[in-house]
Design an enzyme around this catalytic site. Structure first.
Site, mmCIF file in Angstrom:
data_model
loop_
_atom_site.group_PDB
_atom_site.id
_atom_site.type_symbol
_atom_site.label_atom_id
_atom_site.label_comp_id
_atom_site.label_asym_id
_atom_site.label_seq_id
_atom_site.Cartn_x
_atom_site.Cartn_y
_atom_site.Cartn_z
ATOM 1 N N TYR A 1 0.927 -1.296 0.111
ATOM 2 C CA TYR A 1 0.214 -0.020 0.036
ATOM 3 C C TYR A 1 0.750 1.592 -0.321
ATOM 4 O O TYR A 1 1.334 1.284 0.415
ATOM 5 C CB TYR A 1 -0.709 0.192 1.003
ATOM 6 C CG TYR A 1 -1.580 -1.247 1.476
ATOM 7 C CD1 TYR A 1 -2.715 -1.124 0.751
ATOM 8 C CD2 TYR A 1 -1.776 -2.674 1.628
ATOM 9 C CE1 TYR A 1 -3.215 -2.312 0.904
ATOM 10 C CE2 TYR A 1 -1.829 -3.391 2.021
ATOM 11 C CZ TYR A 1 -3.747 -3.714 1.574
ATOM 12 O OH TYR A 1 -4.394 -4.372 1.667
ATOM 13 N N HIS B 1 -7.229 -0.143 -3.108
ATOM 14 C CA HIS B 1 -6.092 -0.706 -3.499
ATOM 15 C C HIS B 1 -5.417 -0.884 -3.327
ATOM 16 O O HIS B 1 -4.906 -0.227 -3.855
ATOM 17 C CB HIS B 1 -7.417 -0.009 -4.687
ATOM 18 C CG HIS B 1 -6.104 -1.752 -6.696
ATOM 19 N ND1 HIS B 1 -7.108 -2.223 -5.492
ATOM 20 C CD2 HIS B 1 -5.658 -1.637 -6.996
ATOM 21 C CE1 HIS B 1 -6.697 -3.799 -6.802
ATOM 22 N NE2 HIS B 1 -6.072 -2.253 -7.579
ATOM 23 N N LYS C 1 -2.996 -6.150 -9.773
ATOM 24 C CA LYS C 1 -1.338 -5.349 -9.637
ATOM 25 C C LYS C 1 -0.633 -5.666 -10.048
ATOM 26 O O LYS C 1 -0.664 -6.337 -11.456
ATOM 27 C CB LYS C 1 -1.797 -6.200 -8.209
ATOM 28 C CG LYS C 1 -2.523 -5.436 -7.281
ATOM 29 C CD LYS C 1 -2.324 -6.990 -6.127
ATOM 30 C CE LYS C 1 -3.784 -6.545 -5.285
ATOM 31 N NZ LYS C 1 -4.943 -6.158 -4.334
#
Lengths: 351, 351
Positions: free
Chosen positions: A287, A298, A329
């Site tokens: 993060y 997200h 991702k």
């Protein structure tokens, strides 16, 4: 046009320069002749633009293909990739990487090449050393590095390999909580309510065991201990554990601890918040910032820590990337390389 | 209520049977006492339903937790899973598997248990032998087998493990094409146009190299050779290769060839069409039927062939399953177990 097969190349007379090189950028003019690589020659033979002779005898496509396959390691793979790129309209030249590829609309003499393409079989493995060397070479000339991996059914997957730098906005946590916690079998529990809440809410460390207590992973505990933010005792005699002892103990429990820990620390120091990536089969999900554990954004990256001696098994690498991409991702491999932390983003690309 | 900590259990007087067992199904009545497992006791202590004494001294939650963690391997993991299940309203009993879980609305004495839950740390590994044994035990009593895997940050992922049988509608291919093909470096090329087209269009074997020629993987080639459907020559002297020679050669090129091949053959014999799963990081993606290569349906399964000695590394298993699910496929592990081919479907479930 008649071409002659020599050792590891094919040669044509001068008039081929006009027809094949000046219009299609096949081969390289060398004085009075045009030289083709075996891959280029096979493609032109398939397209019936040339015929090929060996010792004055004409070779059929299968005959030439078998000979080329013996003379040039991974010839078939390279042919498959070359043919694929040509048929999608790219100009391609052999190079130190297997191929230099020009951008759409570009060609030799008009534009610089855009990508260096390295062709590999899914069965081969690729060391991170080899990858870093190629990546440094390619970056120095400001090109894009592409790995073209051919699977056993001859499907090609293209991956772009690049270095990235990531930093976050998470503030460093500076209170010395000195909170009592215990190392149990393979995790640490913080017993103090206030410290549990601060660590979780301000630093997004750990996971609540219940309203009063927090569980920390070994990695998180080692980091907080090294920063003198918590105190860890053993479960048997409540003996305070020092940082070195804890580090060694954690390395016994988890063989990859040291590799993971150093990358974890580097990311925390850069203001990032790494949490476990177990559900995604990687070391960390990452993060950029977490304002509150109640509002987790997200995570854009999965990070896998590797050693300087890492060897990529290509189907495993492929799976990691595919999975990361399927959950929106990027897949990043992180390592300490010559003393610096490098973050290598490998992602599928359409060519 | 006061409970006494004994070696690896906690004991309460008779009145607890009414309060804890008859209303909440905690523990097991043994004559005049109620016995709790350490996990049940920790949970009731946390809920402040009981207090626990050792040698007549009262224990705090941290004190009891540390002692239990030393007396019962993986106590913390089991506690985390137990607490999670309880808090979501399930009745849970200790059992030979770590827990027996009752269906929603059900409880001991009213309904049979629905699931047997095995708790593991992501750091432990699980052998296929161990898994098959548990699966057979659980299947014999017609229960659902659940693996609860606790990651380093104490998040739990539940997986259901079950045997499945899959069969397809692909017709067997019986023409003896006897088509000439060559083994190149690590793949086979069929040179004949008609045979290439038949193999690809009727059997969905291989991938076209171009309009006239077909590339086959080693696995496909070995199968077609064993069925006497093609003829494979070496590239150097055009010597015909027999099935045994080819099998050995393929095993040199690919160490897992034999394990993969036997599962491939079993699937083809069952009318299924396995193709490479490289892009998904597994051995095969699987089709039930393919009417035409122009109309390829969604493949519902990814299949990974494993040996009887396989050890699951849990983060790797987790990644495989997560990836399969993200592309709407089931993850299946296939092996020859005591002479039979078994297909083990492992998928995430919400409990």
């Amino acid at each position: 046009m008649i071409a002659r097969l020599l050792e590891d190349k094919v040669e044509l007379d001068k008039d081929a320069i006009d027809i094949l090189y000046n219009t299609g950028y096949f081969g390289r003019p060398r004085g009075n002749v045009l030289e083709l690589s075996l891959v280029e020659a096979a493609y032109l033979l398939y397209r019936e633009k040339i015929s090929i002779t060996m010792d004055s005898e004409s070779l059929s496509f299968p005959e030439f293909f078998k000979i080329a396959s013996m003379r040039h390691r991974y010839f078939e793979l390279k042919y498959i990739v070359y043919k694929d790129l040509k048929e999608r309209g790219f100009y391609v030249q052999p190079s130190v990487a297997d191929f230099r590829v020009y951008p759409r609309g570009g060609h030799p003499g008009k534009t610089p090449a855009r990508s260096y393409v390295y062709v590999r079989s899914e069965r081969s493995s690729v060391s991170i050393t080899e990858l870093m060397k190629s990546l440094n070479t390619v970056s120095n000339v400001r090109k894009q590095m592409i790995l073209a991996i051919v699977d056993e059914e001859s499907d090609i997957t293209f991956y772009e390999v690049k270095k990235i730098s990531i930093s976050g906005q998470m503030e460093q946590f500076n209170d010395n909580l000195n909170a009592e916690s215990s190392l149990l079998e393979d995790r640490v529990i913080v017993w103090d309510k206030k410290a549990s809440s601060d660590l979780y809410n301000k630093g997004f460390y750990g996971k609540p065991l219940d309203e009063d207590r927090l569980q920390l992973s070994l990695i998180e505990s080692a980091y907080l201990l090294e920063k003198n933010l918590i105190q860890i005792k053993d479960r048997e005699r409540d003996k305070v554990l020092d940082s070195d002892y804890f580090f060694n103990k954690a390395s016994e429990i988890e063989p990859e601890f040291s590799i993971k820990y150093h990358v974890y620390r580097d990311m925390r120091e850069k203001g990032l918040v790494p949490k476990t990536g177990f559900k995604f089969g990687t070391h960390f999900r990452l993060y950029i910032d977490i304002e509150s554990p109640k509002k987790i954004p997200h995570s854009e990256y999965l990070v896998h820590a590797i050693s300087e001696n890492h060897i990529f098994i290509l189907p495993i690498m492929s799976r990691a990337i595919r999975l990361a991409n399927s959950v929106r991702k990027r897949m990043v491999f992180a390592l300490n390389y010559n003393g610096n932390y490098e973050y290598i983003d490998i992602g599928r690309v359409k060519m």
